[in-house]
Scaffold this motif. Sequence first.
Motif, mmCIF file in Angstrom:
data_model
loop_
_atom_site.group_PDB
_atom_site.id
_atom_site.type_symbol
_atom_site.label_atom_id
_atom_site.label_comp_id
_atom_site.label_asym_id
_atom_site.label_seq_id
_atom_site.Cartn_x
_atom_site.Cartn_y
_atom_site.Cartn_z
ATOM 1 N N ARG A 1 30.018 42.439 37.751
ATOM 2 C CA ARG A 1 29.162 41.853 36.712
ATOM 3 C C ARG A 1 30.008 41.185 35.634
ATOM 4 O O ARG A 1 29.707 40.066 35.189
ATOM 5 C CB ARG A 1 28.289 42.938 36.101
ATOM 6 C CG ARG A 1 27.406 42.471 34.951
ATOM 7 C CD ARG A 1 26.489 43.607 34.506
ATOM 8 N NE ARG A 1 25.753 43.226 33.317
ATOM 9 C CZ ARG A 1 26.213 43.400 32.082
ATOM 10 N NH1 ARG A 1 27.402 43.946 31.887
ATOM 11 N NH2 ARG A 1 25.481 43.027 31.036
ATOM 12 N N GLU A 2 31.089 41.877 35.223
ATOM 13 C CA GLU A 2 31.966 41.290 34.211
ATOM 14 C C GLU A 2 32.614 40.011 34.702
ATOM 15 O O GLU A 2 32.758 39.039 33.952
ATOM 16 C CB GLU A 2 33.040 42.310 33.811
ATOM 17 C CG GLU A 2 32.487 43.482 33.010
ATOM 18 C CD GLU A 2 33.574 44.484 32.653
ATOM 19 O OE1 GLU A 2 34.740 44.239 33.047
ATOM 20 O OE2 GLU A 2 33.263 45.501 32.001
ATOM 21 N N GLU A 3 32.991 39.992 36.000
ATOM 22 C CA GLU A 3 33.597 38.792 36.560
ATOM 23 C C GLU A 3 32.579 37.650 36.606
ATOM 24 O O GLU A 3 32.906 36.499 36.291
ATOM 25 C CB GLU A 3 34.125 39.093 37.973
ATOM 26 C CG GLU A 3 34.820 37.915 38.648
ATOM 27 C CD GLU A 3 36.075 37.471 37.909
ATOM 28 O OE1 GLU A 3 36.410 36.277 37.988
ATOM 29 O OE2 GLU A 3 36.708 38.323 37.237
ATOM 30 N N ILE A 4 31.347 37.988 36.980
ATOM 31 C CA ILE A 4 30.290 36.965 37.031
ATOM 32 C C ILE A 4 30.018 36.414 35.637
ATOM 33 O O ILE A 4 29.859 35.199 35.447
ATOM 34 C CB ILE A 4 28.999 37.568 37.646
ATOM 35 C CG1 ILE A 4 29.218 37.845 39.145
ATOM 36 C CG2 ILE A 4 27.817 36.624 37.447
ATOM 37 C CD1 ILE A 4 28.095 38.640 39.776
ATOM 38 N N LEU A 5 29.961 37.328 34.648
ATOM 39 C CA LEU A 5 29.726 36.876 33.271
ATOM 40 C C LEU A 5 30.855 35.970 32.795
ATOM 41 O O LEU A 5 30.620 34.974 32.102
ATOM 42 C CB LEU A 5 29.594 38.077 32.340
ATOM 43 C CG LEU A 5 28.312 38.903 32.469
ATOM 44 C CD1 LEU A 5 28.372 40.126 31.576
ATOM 45 C CD2 LEU A 5 27.093 38.057 32.106
ATOM 46 N N LYS A 6 32.093 36.320 33.191
ATOM 47 C CA LYS A 6 33.233 35.502 32.809
ATOM 48 C C LYS A 6 33.121 34.113 33.425
ATOM 49 O O LYS A 6 33.325 33.086 32.761
ATOM 50 C CB LYS A 6 34.525 36.183 33.267
ATOM 51 C CG LYS A 6 35.792 35.423 32.889
ATOM 52 C CD LYS A 6 37.029 36.162 33.356
ATOM 53 C CE LYS A 6 38.299 35.365 33.027
ATOM 54 N NZ LYS A 6 39.516 36.051 33.523
ATOM 55 N N GLN A 7 32.777 34.069 34.748
ATOM 56 C CA GLN A 7 32.624 32.782 35.416
ATOM 57 C C GLN A 7 31.457 31.984 34.821
ATOM 58 O O GLN A 7 31.534 30.766 34.670
ATOM 59 C CB GLN A 7 32.405 33.005 36.915
ATOM 60 C CG GLN A 7 33.630 33.571 37.631
ATOM 61 C CD GLN A 7 33.354 33.876 39.091
ATOM 62 O OE1 GLN A 7 32.235 33.700 39.575
ATOM 63 N NE2 GLN A 7 34.383 34.353 39.806
ATOM 64 N N LYS A 8 30.387 32.715 34.464
ATOM 65 C CA LYS A 8 29.229 32.046 33.858
ATOM 66 C C LYS A 8 29.606 31.422 32.524
ATOM 67 O O LYS A 8 29.208 30.288 32.218
ATOM 68 C CB LYS A 8 28.091 33.051 33.664
ATOM 69 C CG LYS A 8 26.837 32.430 33.060
ATOM 70 C CD LYS A 8 25.761 33.481 32.869
ATOM 71 C CE LYS A 8 24.526 32.856 32.215
ATOM 72 N NZ LYS A 8 23.480 33.873 31.960
#
Length: 780
Positions: free
Chosen positions: A536-543
């Motif tokens: 989730r943190e990685e997705i938020l970072k990419q987002k």
Amino acid sequence: MEGRKRVLEKLEYNKIIKLLADEAGSNLGKERIQQLKPSYKMEDINILLQETSEASEVLRLYPQFSIGGFRNIKPYIKRTLLGLSLEPENLLEIATSIGSGVKVKRFFEDLDKNYPLLAKQVHRIENLSGLKNTIERAITSEGTIADDASPRLKDINRGIADIKDKTKSKLQGIIHSTAMQKKLQEQIVTIRNGRYVVPVKQEYVSQVPGMVHDQSASGATVFIEPMIVVELNNKLKQLILQKKAEEERILSELSQKVAGEELSLHELVEALTNLDVFFAKAGLAYRLKATKPIINQNKHINLKRARHPLINKEQVVPIDFWIRDNITMVVITGPNTGGKTVTIKTIGLLTLMAQSGLFIPADEESEITLVDSVYADIGDEQSLEQSLSTFSSHLTNIIDILNNATDNSLILLDELGAGTDPIEGAALARSILEYLHNRGILTVATTHYGSLKHFAYNTPGVDNASVEFDIGTLEPTYKLLMGLPGKSNAFEISKRLGLDISIVDRAKEFMDSDEIEVGNLIQDLEQSRRQIEQDREEILKQKQEAEEYKEHLRNKYEKLKNRESQILEKAADEARNLLKKVKLEVKEIIQELHVTKQIQENQDRLKGLDEEISKTKKETVPYYTGERPKELRIGEEVFIPKLNQKATVLELVGDNGDVFVQAGIMKINVNIKDLRTVAQSGAKKENSRPITAMITEKSRGISPELDLRGYSGEEAIKAVEKYLDDAVIVGLGQVSIIHGKGAGILSRAVQEYLKSHPQVKDFRFGQHGEGGHGVTVVKL
């Protein structure tokens, strides 16, 4: 009522009220806040929250605003209604309170935006400046009656000062006389019983004619009023009595004026007190970094990064908590000191705060459901007075909760079933939870019992949650994990602390297979949760990176779009200028053809009119030859085809060919390419249009004000440029540009442009009555 009071204390609601009272600026506001309690009506709660919201918006825009130092003047008003006179300091407090009301009313009248609930209170404040000024003319800032509070008092004070001077002068003459030197204890003048006296030695009393008023403690000194000043002292005494009577009359008159404004003063105090409470709520919201909660009536709770308001915001760990999707109960498990109790206290306290009209320390869009009461069984309930054990006291409290709670209540149970035999305690706890669940009552319970995890997992409408524990550090993280039951970490902790592995393995054999399987399942779920959290943190970072790139592209697109608009606009301007030029040249050709035709038709008639022609030559006006001047001299006459007007060169402005000329009553900048040379002999100019006609026509459509509200910066500058050109043409000496206050961006852009405009002599913000900082007044 007693139960609700106990719950407020358990959830530390009273400490929130104390924090709120500290934000109030008046004693009346603090007293009003002490009476604040949660409301259980949606309509009232929405109004309370809107009060906080409006006050918060005002404080955000105007952080220096304050209600001011008003006082509780209600007792003074009551005294005046009984016919009693007020003391000067009482009247001064009334004037100060009126001043606060005047300041508040003026502040809100100047605001661009309307705040309905704040305005409702402000409208209750009447303008009592007249009474304030009357009081302040009569009462000094030190709380005494002014010497000139009335003409009579002024005369009396002047008489008193005159008599005092005369008396002192006579006494000074006595004490400095040679005959009195040895008779006086000291060469001073003093006062006894309100009369001027001199200190005489005891042995000389009979030699000093006068009235004895006092003597020293030792008897060595006698204070005598010499006969020469007795009459003056008598007059002084009379004037002092007259002064006291006049001062009493003044206080009585002012007190009656206060009584005459009884209703208005009561409304003033009530309005200022309410506003003080509103802004105290806003101040607390700012201090706690709190937001406006959403209140629903569908038993949904959704707290986003909620924080307990009484724990240091640098130390508290935010929690995400929700009850939704047909869930009515959450069972929280986890180790001691892991944050379970803080979690349920946070849920209960934030509910009470929201229903009191306070913002809550949580992220935007957090939701609280409306409940008719909050019940809590938290902490050590041992009762020494009733000789009850901890378990008995807890159970007594729970019985009271079960008897009084309704289907719309919120129940918080901490360590349910603790304090007795674990098997019986767990069974009793499960039975109580089943009872509450069957009634559909919102419930949040904490427990150590593993069987309650199974109950929560297998019962529809009940959800698990746990507080996280870090095996690596053997410390809780205080994070709340929704949907995941807590795992007992006794074996892992024992191994890390050095307990023999064989003892740990033997302990595992005593557990049944179901418990071991559930423990392993929880461990697997925890590992999955951690992986999901990392993903989730990685997705938020990419987002976030994608959003930043999207914003970059959007800005680039906007710049290109603006550039395109500028190019198109420039091309349009060039096309318009070219069209004007072509029209002008066509007009010149037509005029030349028309003149040629007339000359041919009238050639025979003109031959016999030499004298008339000579006369006509003297009256002819210059006309342009159609040639553009290569060089110009100051004072040289030129022709402006666009205006069809002769002009005189005043100044050569710059290297780009701009020339400053005077055409009729106008002084304007013209480029040399738009000028023509002038010949003093030739045909008479026909069909010329007087410049005054152009001015008259232009003046019909121009206003002395230009309203830019709603314009972008670039649109506003173009509008100002055209408007000022028109204003100069019609001879307006002063104009007003309305741009509003707002954030000040538009006003700064307009004033930056005005600094470089050649026709602007001066500019300033509008004064009171002209629009203030929402208007710029320009002199041309």
